[in-house]
Design an enzyme around this catalytic site. Structure first.
Site, short mmCIF file in Angstrom:
data_model
loop_
_atom_site.label_atom_id
_atom_site.label_comp_id
_atom_site.label_asym_id
_atom_site.label_seq_id
_atom_site.Cartn_x
_atom_site.Cartn_y
_atom_site.Cartn_z
N GLU A 1 0.85 -1.19 0.00
CA GLU A 1 0.00 0.00 0.00
C GLU A 1 0.89 1.24 0.00
O GLU A 1 1.82 1.36 0.81
CB GLU A 1 -0.91 0.03 1.23
CG GLU A 1 -1.80 1.28 1.25
CD GLU A 1 -2.68 1.37 2.48
OE1 GLU A 1 -3.43 2.36 2.60
OE2 GLU A 1 -2.59 0.47 3.35
N GLU B 1 -7.89 2.35 -3.24
CA GLU B 1 -8.62 2.26 -1.98
C GLU B 1 -9.42 3.54 -1.77
O GLU B 1 -8.91 4.65 -1.93
CB GLU B 1 -7.65 2.05 -0.82
CG GLU B 1 -6.86 0.75 -0.93
CD GLU B 1 -6.01 0.47 0.30
OE1 GLU B 1 -6.13 1.25 1.27
OE2 GLU B 1 -5.23 -0.50 0.29
N ASP C 1 -11.74 1.03 2.16
CA ASP C 1 -10.74 1.19 3.23
C ASP C 1 -11.41 1.58 4.54
O ASP C 1 -12.48 2.18 4.57
CB ASP C 1 -9.73 2.25 2.80
CG ASP C 1 -8.48 2.23 3.67
OD1 ASP C 1 -8.28 1.25 4.40
OD2 ASP C 1 -7.72 3.22 3.61
N GLU D 1 -6.32 -4.90 8.81
CA GLU D 1 -5.27 -3.91 9.06
C GLU D 1 -4.86 -3.94 10.53
O GLU D 1 -5.61 -4.37 11.41
CB GLU D 1 -5.75 -2.50 8.70
CG GLU D 1 -6.07 -2.32 7.23
CD GLU D 1 -6.53 -0.91 6.93
OE1 GLU D 1 -5.85 -0.23 6.15
OE2 GLU D 1 -7.58 -0.48 7.47
#
Length: 714
Positions: A483, A566, A596, A654
């Site tokens: 990312e 995202e 996201d 995450e």
């Protein structure tokens, strides 16, 4: 509170009448003075023109005499042939050319013993004519052998009376190696010459008079004087009088106009009075509330702040835009008027001035010291209720920022700025709050301004860089992507701090395109992995977003399957036509879309079916801090994972910081994981090393046949 001043009608009327009379008389006097000045200036200009014309004629005569004196052949012919024999030659070369020019002229050559040659307008001069001419110029043209030869350009010019006629006389020495000779030219100021001068300078009735003849009243004159300052004649004319037009036509019209204005005054006095009072009122006061306006308030604040203790309150109506939307601008003005009345009522006991600064903002200046907290409390207790048929009652309140002198400043500018900083903090705290300025607020405000300046400079100087964090496939424990995360090259500000500032400054479209281009370029350094790029709401609302992405994809020859974008659920909540068109365009081009930070906002599962989303990223708040051990959290996460899988959506967790969290998510069939356990965000060179390390560790686990996670932190 100040109010407009009103004057008695009679006093105003008498004053206006007196003013009209005085203005009329002053105008008449001014016209007379102006007329006299115009006449005087015109006369002076014409006298100067006549004087310059005479001087120019004298200069031309002098130049002609000196030019003739440079002709050596004249003296040579006289010396070689004698005066009588050379007369014919002199007639053709000197006499006729000189006297044929404009003006009645004569020319004379004089030697030590008298005249040698003369020519007048009527032809060759006789001895008597030459003697008469020589006698008139004997003092300036009688060369003597004993006198040294003067300079070649020496000459003398004067105005003389020649047989009762005025003439400009110029004498010059003839250049010669023999006996000394003088040449003399005579330019007569006869009637035709004077008439031509009058026409050239538009001098009415210009004539030449003797020095003894009286000049008529009203005529101008220019004295003609010889070398000895003796007056030999006068040029007189009727001067131009442009000022007479003012006294003959304009002055009577001005007097008539003044009389008409005076006669009509009583009919229009009241309307003029109303307009004047209105203009004065608008200059000092706000027309909606009747309070003093910003200019008047700032003037008074500047007078007080530097010499007396005082307290300044800046007040702003909370959520005033909602009031305007609900009730329109007239309804908004009604609320403003109600607040102004209540402020006057509540603070009437204080020694203060109340102003409407602009829009929905007010200010109160309280002179002297007192309980500053009580002022803020009194203001925040004020509220206005507004009702619209068929709708609930809306209650409007005030937020207040307070600054005091001398503690927070000694000038109006400092106090207004510090009170505005405090007002911003009060509005940030919620409705109906008051905040008193302090140094911490000032430092915070300065920090925001410094950060804004830093962001502008960083945009101009390319002061940003991209860090990358690995995303690991929990089934194989191999890196599946990275990312792209924005960082500052210099400075400690985090994206959470500087990104909102960039959006506020309107710089996000420019920075967003740079992020896309840089991430596309970097994605070629880890082929086989998907690079995820965050799109801000402002970028998705840009109609030109797809063109930007297409340009940079072709520029770096990147496959759409290697790129993912995202987005946050907040942009889906807006659901504008531009956003929907951009999302559809990205999917049609083959890019992966990921939702996201799921779980930090509305977290509506309807987005998963309504929009074509391929990935969902669970916010770290679901798993970090031991939440995976909680039955409720576990059930929620497993439920989301199960729903996503049924919809064909992959799930990325995450914020994974421990092996235990990774193992639990692997057991729940979560697809991907991202967090410090697998690697922190790092520059490109470090990211490439991290990816290699993760691949090596995953291969080692496979070779050893180890099924449990035993990865070390990269």
């Amino acid at each position: 509170m100040d109010t407009p001043r009103h004057y008695p009608a009679a006093r105003r009327s008498y004053g206006a009448i007196a003013a009209i009379i005085v203005m009329t008389l002053c105008g008449a006097v001014a016209l007379c003075v102006a007329a006299a000045a115009l006449n005087r200036n015109a006369s002076q200009r014409q006298r100067e023109q006549v004087r310059e014309a005479v001087e120019r004629a004298k200069h031309n005569s002098d130049a002609q005499a000196r030019a003739l004196g440079q002709r050596l052949e004249l003296a040579r012919q006289l010396a070689a042939m004698g005066p009588d024999a050379a007369a014919g030659y002199l007639d053709e070369e000197l006499g006729r050319p000189v006297t044929s020019t404009v003006g009645a002229k004569a020319v004379l050559i004089v030697g030590p013993d008298g005249p040698l040659y003369g020519f007048t307008k009527n032809g060759r001069a006789s001895s008597r004519e030459m003697n008469a001419l020589t006698e008139a110029v004997a003092d300036i043209a009688r060369p003597l052998p004993s006198v040294p030869l003067p300079r070649a350009d020496a000459s003398t010019t004067d105005i003389r009376s020649i047989s009762g006629n005025l003439a400009i006389v110029s004498a010059a020495r003839i250049a010669s190696s023999g006996q000394p000779l003088d040449i003399v030219t005579f330019t007569y100021l006869d009637d035709p010459t004077v008439a031509r001068l009058g026409r050239a300078y538009m001098l009415d009735g210009l004539v030449l008079l003797s020095p003894y003849r009286p000049v008529a009243v009203g005529w101008d004159q220019q004295l003609l004087q010889g070398i000895g300052r003796d007056t030999v004649g006068r040029l007189v004319w009727m001067p131009d009088r442009p000022g007479d037009v003012l006294t003959r036509y304009v002055l009577p019209a001005e007097l008539v106009f003044g009389a008409i204005v005076l006669a009509l005054f009583w009919g229009i006095a009241r309307r003029a009075l109303t307009s004047s009072t209105r203009a004065i009122f608008l200059e000092r006061y706000d027309p909606v509330t009747g309070l003093v306006n910003r200019a008047t308030f700032m003037t008074r604040l500047d007078q007080i702040a530097g010499s007396h203790p005082c307290q300044l309150l800046r007040l702003d109506i909370d959520d005033f835009s909602a009031i305007n939307d609900a009730f329109g601008l007239p309804g908004g003005d009604d609320v403003i008027r109600e607040f102004s009345k209540l402020l006057v009522k509540v603070f009437s006991a204080d020694r203060c001035m109340i102003a409407r600064l602009d829009g929905d903002e007010f200010a109160i200046l309280v002179v002297g010291t007192g309980n500053i907290h009580s002022l803020g409390h009194k203001a925040t207790q004020i509220s206005v209720k507004k009702r619209k048929r068929g709708h609930p009652v809306m209650v409007a309140t005030l937020s207040v920022g307070i600054a005091a002198a001398p503690e927070h400043g000694h000038t109006a500018t400092d106090l207004m700025q510090n009170a505005d900083i405090a007002l911003g903090a009060a509005k940030a705290a919620g409705s109906a709050h008051h905040v008193i300025y302090d140094r911490a607020l000032g430092h915070a405000f300065k920090s925001r301004k410094d950060l804004e300046a830093q962001m502008k400079q960083a945009i101009d100087d390319q002061g940003f860089e991209l860090f990358y964090q690995p995303i690991v496939d929990l089934r194989s424990m191999r890196p599946a992507g990275v990312e792209a995360l924005l960082r500052l090259k210099e400075g400690a500000a985090t994206p959470a701090e500087f990104v909102p500032v960039i959006e506020k400054l309107g710089l996000m479209p420019q920075l967003g395109e740079w992020i896309i281009a840089q991430a596309f370029a970097d994605s070629r350094k880890w082929l086989g992995l998907r690079t995820s790029i965050n799109l801000s709401p402002l970028q998705l609302e840009n109609p030109g977003l797809l063109e930007q992405i297409d340009f940079h994809r072709a520029r770096y020859n990147v496959s759409p399957q290697s790129i993912g974008f995202e987005i946050t659920e907040g942009i889906l909540l807006a659901d504008s036509d531009v956003v929907r068109s951009n999302l559809i365009g990205l999917r049609q081009r083959g890019y992966t879309l990921a939702l996201d930070d799921f779980g930090t906002g509305y977290s509506s599962l309807s987005y998963l079916s309504e929009f074509d989303i391929q990935r969902l990223k669970l916010d770290k708040s679901f798993v970090s801090g031991g939440r995976t051990q909680s039955e409720r959290s576990a059930a929620l996460v497993q439920g989301v994972i199960d729903i996503c899988h049924r919809l064909g959506i992959q799930v990325v967790a995450e914020g994974i910081e421990t092996a235990e969290e990774a193992e639990i998510l692997q057991g729940w069939s979560c697809d991907y994981a991202q967090g410090y356990y697998f690697g922190r965000p790092a520059p490109v060179w470090a990211t490439r090393r991290n990816i290699v390390t993760l691949k090596q560790q995953a291969s080692s686990l496979v070779e050893l046949g180890v099924h449990e996670l035993r990865l070390v932190v990269v």
